[in-house]
Design an enzyme around this catalytic site. Sequence first.
Site, mmCIF file in Angstrom:
data_model
loop_
_atom_site.group_PDB
_atom_site.id
_atom_site.type_symbol
_atom_site.label_atom_id
_atom_site.label_comp_id
_atom_site.label_asym_id
_atom_site.label_seq_id
_atom_site.Cartn_x
_atom_site.Cartn_y
_atom_site.Cartn_z
ATOM 1 N N GLY A 67 0.929 -1.724 -0.207
ATOM 2 C CA GLY A 67 0.023 0.051 0.318
ATOM 3 C C GLY A 67 0.835 1.305 0.155
ATOM 4 O O GLY A 67 1.884 1.493 0.323
ATOM 5 N N GLN B 102 3.144 10.120 2.063
ATOM 6 C CA GLN B 102 4.519 9.616 1.656
ATOM 7 C C GLN B 102 5.748 9.875 0.028
ATOM 8 O O GLN B 102 6.913 9.342 0.008
ATOM 9 C CB GLN B 102 4.096 7.090 1.279
ATOM 10 C CG GLN B 102 3.938 7.161 2.584
ATOM 11 C CD GLN B 102 3.888 5.763 3.108
ATOM 12 O OE1 GLN B 102 2.463 5.404 2.429
ATOM 13 N NE2 GLN B 102 4.505 5.281 3.471
ATOM 14 N N CYS C 239 5.843 -0.466 7.443
ATOM 15 C CA CYS C 239 5.776 0.781 7.241
ATOM 16 C C CYS C 239 6.695 1.541 5.935
ATOM 17 O O CYS C 239 7.614 1.487 6.503
ATOM 18 C CB CYS C 239 5.692 2.230 7.549
ATOM 19 S SG CYS C 239 4.862 3.909 6.482
ATOM 20 N N LEU C 240 6.767 1.986 4.913
ATOM 21 C CA LEU C 240 7.405 2.141 3.853
ATOM 22 C C LEU C 240 8.135 3.253 3.938
ATOM 23 O O LEU C 240 9.732 3.260 4.316
ATOM 24 C CB LEU C 240 7.656 2.367 2.476
ATOM 25 C CG LEU C 240 6.988 1.249 1.624
ATOM 26 C CD1 LEU C 240 6.250 1.221 0.404
ATOM 27 C CD2 LEU C 240 7.948 -0.106 1.343
ATOM 28 N N HIS D 33 -4.645 1.268 7.608
ATOM 29 C CA HIS D 33 -3.312 2.025 8.018
ATOM 30 C C HIS D 33 -3.100 2.594 7.128
ATOM 31 O O HIS D 33 -2.367 3.961 6.917
ATOM 32 C CB HIS D 33 -1.600 1.265 7.707
ATOM 33 C CG HIS D 33 -0.395 0.970 7.622
ATOM 34 N ND1 HIS D 33 0.367 0.821 7.906
ATOM 35 C CD2 HIS D 33 0.022 2.143 6.241
ATOM 36 C CE1 HIS D 33 1.749 1.043 7.730
ATOM 37 N NE2 HIS D 33 1.197 2.122 7.281
ATOM 38 N N GLU D 34 -3.274 3.097 5.186
ATOM 39 C CA GLU D 34 -3.229 4.751 4.674
ATOM 40 C C GLU D 34 -4.283 5.311 4.859
ATOM 41 O O GLU D 34 -3.562 6.950 4.795
ATOM 42 C CB GLU D 34 -3.680 3.324 3.250
ATOM 43 C CG GLU D 34 -2.973 2.460 2.639
ATOM 44 C CD GLU D 34 -1.249 2.143 3.143
ATOM 45 O OE1 GLU D 34 -0.603 3.407 2.900
ATOM 46 O OE2 GLU D 34 -0.657 1.125 3.144
ATOM 47 N N HIS E 94 -2.356 7.473 7.224
ATOM 48 C CA HIS E 94 -1.552 8.382 6.442
ATOM 49 C C HIS E 94 -2.338 9.566 6.045
ATOM 50 O O HIS E 94 -2.011 11.149 6.415
ATOM 51 C CB HIS E 94 -1.010 7.703 4.947
ATOM 52 C CG HIS E 94 0.321 6.716 5.821
ATOM 53 N ND1 HIS E 94 1.290 7.048 6.337
ATOM 54 C CD2 HIS E 94 1.631 5.639 5.713
ATOM 55 C CE1 HIS E 94 2.362 6.489 6.277
ATOM 56 N NE2 HIS E 94 1.760 4.641 6.232
#
Length: 172
Positions: free
Chosen positions: A46, A51, A94-95, A136-137, A140
């Site tokens: 995702g 990000q 998480c990236l 999670h997204e 963000h």
Amino acid sequence: MAVLDIILAPDPILKTPTTPVAAVDDRVRRLMDDMLETMYAAPGIGLAAPQVGSLDRVLVCDVAGKDEEPRPLKFANPTITWRSDAVVTGQEGCLSFPDHYADVARPEAVRIAYLDETGAEQEIAAEGLLARCLQHEIDHLDGIVFTDHLSALKRSIILRKMGKLKRTRRAA
Ligand code: GNR
Ligand code: NI
């Protein structure tokens, strides 16, 4: 399409709530495509617009397994319209926090209203990994990162390591 740079924590962009897009136009579609390419290159399941430095309320995800056909999903202006009472704990990464993983408790299932890449209103029911990824997204998009769900101690350990990582990356 283009692979974009992924912003690492801590960064004020990751703490800033996004703004809904006025319309799903070519600019938004290009952002979605660039985000998918960036997500697949990372690789991740995702990616949320902050990000990659955008404050548009846009996310992409694909939770297909390695041996499955890709299932890219693109969301503009997503909102959670229903959450299950049942909560499950699962490991998240998480990236924007490379190499850090922690257990997060979240509703097991959700419904999400959004605009698809054509601007049409859609609603999706999600459970399992897709439900976790979408929550999670959407966090963000609201300026929330997974470490915000952890104890202050776990959060501070991860943030200290991220500070070190950013310093060594700058020196390199
Ligand atoms: O690639 C990712 N894996 C992941 C695993 C468990 C729960 C959420 C995620 S999302 C993450 C990519 C990312 O940082 N998205 O914002
Ligand atoms: Ni993330």
